[in-house]
Design an enzyme around this catalytic site. Structure first.
Site, PDB file in Angstrom:
ATOM      1  N   LYS A  54       0.843  -1.207   0.000  1.00 39.21           N
ATOM      2  CA  LYS A  54       0.000   0.000   0.000  1.00 39.21           C
ATOM      3  C   LYS A  54       0.872   1.250   0.000  1.00 39.21           C
ATOM      4  O   LYS A  54       0.625   2.203  -0.746  1.00 39.21           O
ATOM      5  CB  LYS A  54      -0.945  -0.016   1.216  1.00 39.21           C
ATOM      6  CG  LYS A  54      -2.059  -1.040   1.069  1.00 39.21           C
ATOM      7  CD  LYS A  54      -2.836  -1.272   2.351  1.00 39.21           C
ATOM      8  CE  LYS A  54      -3.835  -2.421   2.138  1.00 39.21           C
ATOM      9  NZ  LYS A  54      -4.579  -2.794   3.349  1.00 39.21           N
ATOM     10  N   GLN A  98      -4.574  -1.638   9.519  1.00 40.11           N
ATOM     11  CA  GLN A  98      -4.471  -2.966   8.908  1.00 40.11           C
ATOM     12  C   GLN A  98      -5.047  -4.020   9.860  1.00 40.11           C
ATOM     13  O   GLN A  98      -4.663  -4.085  11.028  1.00 40.11           O
ATOM     14  CB  GLN A  98      -2.995  -3.267   8.576  1.00 40.11           C
ATOM     15  CG  GLN A  98      -2.778  -4.541   7.806  1.00 40.11           C
ATOM     16  CD  GLN A  98      -3.401  -4.504   6.397  1.00 40.11           C
ATOM     17  OE1 GLN A  98      -3.302  -3.511   5.694  1.00 40.11           O
ATOM     18  NE2 GLN A  98      -4.056  -5.586   6.018  1.00 40.11           N
ATOM     19  N   ASP A 121     -11.069   2.912   3.866  1.00 38.26           N
ATOM     20  CA  ASP A 121     -11.406   1.488   3.749  1.00 38.26           C
ATOM     21  C   ASP A 121     -12.920   1.284   3.721  1.00 38.26           C
ATOM     22  O   ASP A 121     -13.386   0.196   3.376  1.00 38.26           O
ATOM     23  CB  ASP A 121     -10.820   0.703   4.944  1.00 38.26           C
ATOM     24  CG  ASP A 121      -9.553  -0.056   4.576  1.00 38.26           C
ATOM     25  OD1 ASP A 121      -9.303  -0.249   3.365  1.00 38.26           O
ATOM     26  OD2 ASP A 121      -8.823  -0.468   5.504  1.00 38.26           O
TER      27      ASP A 121
END
Ligand code: NDP
Length: 284
Positions: A54, A98, A121
């Site tokens: 990422k 994460q 997200d």
């Protein structure tokens, strides 16, 4: 019949080039550099790889990235404090934590701590609700990437039978909402589904998001169907494979995503897209 391959790497390259161009324009005209902050807790090797990918994708597209790493035994209050600081920092446009998090964390509470305007997200309850209402703000990256892939091939969606195997908050449920919004007739299967193959064989569009290596075999697929394999698994030999048995499935399907090189790269691409969108929204 041998299916056409839906190449996520190739599509990602095209979309990322466009995002990089838009990011450069934002910098040139508004002096805004899209910035993503990624929080990694613990030492899970897969998570470390995802975070590294990422961050690298951000750099390549001309975005700024911030990586905050914490040891597995960190107190949740420390991470929540960092999230609060990133929420308050106007130069940060996107924040992600994460997953999975170590045991001492209440993952839902951590996700709720991220400002919904920076929740790239799309996991915050406010953004989940907005998607349910058909008025999405940030759509979770993996299902969003799948929709892009279907659009890139002009896969007919209106009235199509879409079957999703898996009902997670990250993939299965938002995938169902997106396909429903495009007027597919959606079926969601899960571990308690009776006669899974009965459902999968009806699917014009089959999305596998389970986490079981090669569990969807060619005999479970309708001839000519579009098969999207979200799964990322390792074979006993250590090779990456999906939830779909690619070898038998490609003989039946019309269009199929490989693993690796299918949905995975599109997930990160959509993360960049959401971060750029968050940066652009700060302009009002
Ligand atoms: P979860 O473990 O959260 O969910 C798995 C789902 O599969 C559950 O709903 C479960 O049902 C269902 N399931 C398990 N076994 C069966 C079975 N035998 N038959 C039917 N359904 C079953 O996983 P995620 O949704 O987070 O991820 C799924 C896969 O996708 C994983 O391999 C993951 O690594 C991968 N992934 C890939 C991404 C990418 O970028 N390509 C991004 C995110 C995930 P139940 O709810 O009843 O337990």
């Amino acid at each position: 019949m041998t299916a056409r391959i839906l190449d996520g790497n190739a599509l990602s390259q095209i979309v990322r080039a466009d995002l990089a161009e838009k990011a450069a324009a934002l910098k040139a005209t508004q002096n805004i550099v899209p910035c993503l902050a990624v929080i990694l807790v613990g030492e899970d090797p897969a998570s470390a790889v995802y975070v590294r990918n990422k961050v690298a994708a951000c750099e390549k597209a001309g975005f700024r990235s911030i990586k905050e790493s914490y040891p597995p035994n960190v107190e949740p209050i420390v991470v929540l404090g960092k999230i609060a600081a990133l929420n308050a920092d106007p130069s940060v446009h996107g924040i992600l934590v994460q997953l999975p998090l170590p045991r001492q964390f209440d993952a839902a509470a951590v996700l709720e701590a991220i400002s919904p305007e920076k929740d790239v997200d799309g996991f915050h309850a406010e953004n989940v609700g907005a998607l349910m209402q058909g008025n999405p703000r940030f759509v979770p990256c993996t299902p969003c990437g799948v929709m892009k892939m279907l659009a890139s091939e002009n896969v007919p969606l209106k009235g199509a039978e879409a079957v999703i195997v898996g009902r997670s908050n990250i993939v299965g449920k938002p995938m169902a909402m997106l396909l429903l919004a495009e007027s597919c007739t959606v079926t969601i299967c899960h571990s308690r589904t009776r006669d899974l193959a009965f459902h999968t064989r009806r699917a014009d569009i089959l999305v596998a998001a389970v986490g079981q290596p090669k569990m969807i075999t060619g005999d479970m697929i309708k001839p000519g169907a579009t098969v999207i394999d979200v799964g990322i698994n390792r074979t006993p030999e250590g090779k990456l494979c999906g939830d779909v048995d690619f070898e038998s499935a490609k003989e039946v399907a019309g269009l199929i995503t490989p693993v690796p090189g299918g949905v995975g790269p599109m997930t990160i691409t959509m993360l960049l897209a959401n971060t750029l969108e968050a940066a652009e929204r700060t302009l009002g």
